[in-house]
Design a protein around this motif. Structure first.
Motif, short mmCIF file in Angstrom:
data_model
loop_
_atom_site.label_atom_id
_atom_site.label_comp_id
_atom_site.label_asym_id
_atom_site.label_seq_id
_atom_site.Cartn_x
_atom_site.Cartn_y
_atom_site.Cartn_z
N VAL A 31 -1.24 -1.49 -4.19
CA VAL A 31 -2.40 -0.60 -4.12
C VAL A 31 -1.90 0.81 -3.86
CG1 VAL A 31 -4.50 -0.01 -2.84
CG2 VAL A 31 -3.95 -2.42 -3.29
N LEU A 88 0.84 -1.20 0.00
CA LEU A 88 0.00 0.00 0.00
C LEU A 88 0.87 1.25 0.00
CD1 LEU A 88 -2.72 1.49 0.33
CD2 LEU A 88 -2.53 1.11 2.81
N ALA A 109 -3.40 5.90 -9.49
CA ALA A 109 -3.92 5.47 -8.19
C ALA A 109 -5.10 4.52 -8.38
CB ALA A 109 -4.36 6.70 -7.39
N HIS A 110 -5.26 3.61 -7.42
CA HIS A 110 -6.42 2.72 -7.41
C HIS A 110 -7.57 3.40 -6.67
CE1 HIS A 110 -2.80 0.27 -7.87
NE2 HIS A 110 -3.55 -0.54 -8.58
N TYR A 111 -7.23 4.16 -5.64
CA TYR A 111 -8.23 4.90 -4.89
C TYR A 111 -7.79 6.35 -4.81
CZ TYR A 111 -9.70 0.25 -3.54
OH TYR A 111 -10.12 -1.05 -3.57
N GLY A 112 -8.74 7.26 -4.94
CA GLY A 112 -8.39 8.67 -4.89
C GLY A 112 -9.35 9.45 -4.04
N ILE A 113 -8.81 10.46 -3.38
CA ILE A 113 -9.66 11.43 -2.66
C ILE A 113 -9.22 12.81 -3.13
CG2 ILE A 113 -10.22 12.46 -0.42
CD1 ILE A 113 -9.75 9.73 0.88
N ILE A 143 -9.70 4.40 -11.61
CA ILE A 143 -9.58 4.85 -10.24
C ILE A 143 -10.94 4.85 -9.57
CG2 ILE A 143 -9.82 7.28 -10.89
CD1 ILE A 143 -7.80 7.90 -8.64
N ASP A 144 -10.94 4.49 -8.31
CA ASP A 144 -12.14 4.51 -7.50
C ASP A 144 -12.07 5.80 -6.68
OD1 ASP A 144 -14.22 4.08 -5.80
OD2 ASP A 144 -13.60 2.05 -5.20
N LEU A 145 -12.82 6.82 -7.11
CA LEU A 145 -12.77 8.10 -6.39
C LEU A 145 -13.74 8.05 -5.21
CD1 LEU A 145 -12.57 11.00 -8.99
CD2 LEU A 145 -10.90 10.39 -7.23
N ILE A 146 -13.22 8.43 -4.06
CA ILE A 146 -14.02 8.33 -2.85
C ILE A 146 -14.48 9.73 -2.43
CG2 ILE A 146 -13.95 7.67 -0.42
CD1 ILE A 146 -11.92 5.49 -1.37
N VAL A 201 -3.02 4.77 -3.14
CA VAL A 201 -4.06 5.73 -2.75
C VAL A 201 -3.49 7.12 -2.94
CG1 VAL A 201 -5.41 6.63 -0.81
CG2 VAL A 201 -5.09 4.16 -1.06
N ARG A 209 -1.23 0.24 -16.79
CA ARG A 209 -2.06 -0.16 -15.67
C ARG A 209 -3.52 0.01 -16.06
NH1 ARG A 209 -4.59 0.55 -11.29
NH2 ARG A 209 -4.92 2.78 -11.31
#
Lengths: 324, 259
Positions: free
Chosen positions: A284, A263, A300-304, B235-238, A286, B231
């Motif tokens: 992973v 991570l 990124a796999h997850y973004g804020i 993206i999973d935007l939260i 973020v 890749r």
């Protein structure tokens, strides 16, 4: 046979060696032949059996005071001797500082091919073929070896899994003497100032990194708290290091460290190619950034999208709960 | 002291972009720079030469004819002279062939006390050449040097940056040293020195000039380059308040088993 070197310091094995054992096991199984672990050091008898339990068939043990600390020449002379007195098809080491040096030095003495920092190993048509990243992760290079053996290779950290020790595995342990006498060794280690952090960037499972958007050194304690909560390491982008907010040893990227954690949390890091080069193969990723167009979001796999000073403390609090 | 600094010309990775990928950048005629790590080696050589009167710093490079530009940069920084090794038979040189050729050149330069190199190159990144030269010439090898403490009476003491920390080591000269970024801050050449360097005559040595035959430089490693797989960029935007987003993200990371 396939040979693998078990790197240790004061009897503690660098995990990368167990990863190399896994890669060596794969080559031995596909190519045929035994996987032999080479344990060098002083008072390291127990490690020979551990290497067998983790996947080697046999071990060669060289216990000698002159090998108590890693020094290139006495280590290389012994590795070279072991190779020259056996039919060795391939040698697998971890791509640590010492593994890179030792493999290159012995390869030059033997006149054989070398591939460093491999991320994949395979056997095709009875020959070892490897893949490795080049040009700071912007190329993948497939390497074929020439006729001379052994094929010398090192594996990148945290790519190959570590096999659990299987206590039912048994194998022969052969003891040997060191090749160089104390009088033949000119290298003198005068001291070691041990690294402060026990969790280093190179071996961290989780990394929390801060960049230019932190705006100053005062943002880093917040990042450290996030890293600590997850049992991870703190990292930084070049922008933050060049600004003098955090020392160079924390830098991830082209001119810093290449990391491959499970991570990677990039906070206020825009994602310049040079930074991506050091972390984009993390399992992973973020990203937290105010700018929705920051390049880091493409990787990124997850973004804020938001202010790290709002989101990082909230994450730290949430992760603390989750750890319980 | 006689000091040789190894300089490699590498693709300029700052020019990587959507329009220029790794293969395009590596192709003939692409933008080139001095391998960034080597600038620290050049600076370290110049600092040592300044401290030891009567020293000479020679920059040494294996590359295509255009690599002369990299050597001119070393001269502009302050190197006394430079040698380029270039030969069509070396087009596919692997790390060992590179080391063999450079070792032969160091022998030809003669009576070298110290060979300096960057810790690795940003293109090949085998971190092997310096070590292999030490092996071939039976010189001492000190890798990952963060600080040179003393060079005196046939020995060198340096601090190495390794995983376990900072290790102080001494060994005999002649020695090969690879340096890390912490060692110094490379100088910017002055306009005057850049102008002078553009006029420098840099000799080019071929394999035969080094007493080697074509059979001595057969690579043991052959490679093919490709672009890394792109890749799966989804993206999973939260969204949500910090507290909501943190909870959502923690759940997702736990289900991925990374925390």
């Amino acid at each position: 046979m396939i040979l693998t070197w078990i790197e240790q310091r004061d009897g503690n094995v660098d995990t990368i060696s167990w990863e190399a054992v896994t890669a060596g096991r794969q080559i031995a199984d596909e190519l045929g032949g035994e996987l032999v672990a080479l344990v060098l050091g002083a008072g390291v008898d127990g490690l020979a059996n551990e290497a067998i339990q983790r996947g080697a068939d046999k071990a060669v043990l060289v216990n000698d005071a002159s090998l108590a600390q890693f020094r290139l020449k006495p280590y290389a002379a012994t590795v070279q001797h072991v190779i020259e007195s056996h039919d060795v098809k391939a040698v697998v080491m971890g791509a640590s500082s010492s593994g890179l040096e030792l493999s290159a030095y012995v390869a030059a003495k033997l006149g054989v091919g070398l591939a460093a920092d491999c991320t994949d190993v395979a056997v095709e048509g009875g020959k070892v073929v490897i893949s490795r990243p080049a040009l700071i992760g912007n190329l993948v290079v497939k390497v074929n070896f020439g006729e001379a053996t052994p094929n010398m290779l090192t594996v990148r950290r945290r790519i190959f899994p570590v096999m659990e020790a299987d206590e039912s595995r048994r194998g022969d342990v052969v003891s040997m003497n060191a090749v160089l006498g104390a009088g033949d060794i000119s290298t003198e280690i005068k001291g070691l100032e041990a690294a402060e952090n026990t969790i280093t960037l190179a071996n961290a499972r989780i990394i929390a990194s801060g960049g230019r958007g932190l705006g100053g050194p005062e943002g880093f304690p917040m990042m450290q708290a996030l890293a600590d909560t997850l049992g991870g390491a703190l990292g930084a982008s070049r922008a933050a290091v060049d600004a003098g907010w955090i020392p160079y040893e924390y830098q991830v990227g082209q001119t810093g460290k290449t990391v491959q954690p499970d991570l990677y949390i990039a906070c206020a890091i825009s994602g310049a190619i040079q930074h991506l080069a050091g972390m984009k193969t993390s399992k992973v990723i973020v990203a937290i950034n105010k700018d929705p167009d920051a390049p880091i979001f493409k990787y990124a796999h997850y973004g804020i999208v938001g202010d790290i000073f709002d989101y990082v403390p909230a994450l730290t609090a949430e992760f603390k709960k989750a750890q319980k | 002291m006689k000091i040789v600094v190894l300089v490699k010309q590498t693709p300029d990775t700052a020019k990587l972009s959507k329009r220029m990928d790794g293969l395009q950048l590596s192709a003939d005629g692409g933008p080139r720079i001095v391998n960034p790590w080597d600038e620290y080696a050049i600076e370290a050589g110049l600092v040592l030469a300044e401290k030891n009167k009567g020293s000479k710093v020679t920059a040494l490079c294996l590359g295509k004819p255009e690599a002369t530009e990299a050597l001119k940069r070393a001269i502009a920084m302050g190197a006394n002279d430079a040698v380029l090794i270039s030969d069509s038979v070396l087009a596919q040189a692997d790390s060992l062939v590179t080391a063999k050729v450079l070792a032969a050149a160091i022998k030809k330069i003669g009576e070298v006390d110290l060979v300096l190199a960057g810790r690795s190159s940003i293109d090949g990144n085998n971190a092997a050449t310096a070590v292999q030269i030490a092996a071939l010439l039976d010189m001492s090898m000190l890798s990952y040097v963060a600080s040179i403490e003393a060079v005196e009476e046939g020995s060198i003491t340096a601090v190495r940056a390794v995983e376990a920390g900072r290790e102080t080591v001494s060994d005999n000269l002649p020695a090969v040293i690879s340096v890390v970024r912490e060692i110094n801050e490379p100088r910017y050449p002055s306009f005057m020195k850049i102008r002078k360097a553009t006029k420098a005559k840099i000799p080019i040595w071929g394999v035969a000039d080094l007493g080697l035959s074509d059979g001595d430089v057969v690579p043991q490693v052959l490679w093919e380059m490709a672009l890394p797989p792109s890749r799966n960029a989804k993206i999973d935007l939260i969204n949500g308040t910090p507290v909501e987003a943190a909870k959502l993200l923690a759940d997702k990371l736990m289900s991925e088993k990374v925390i």
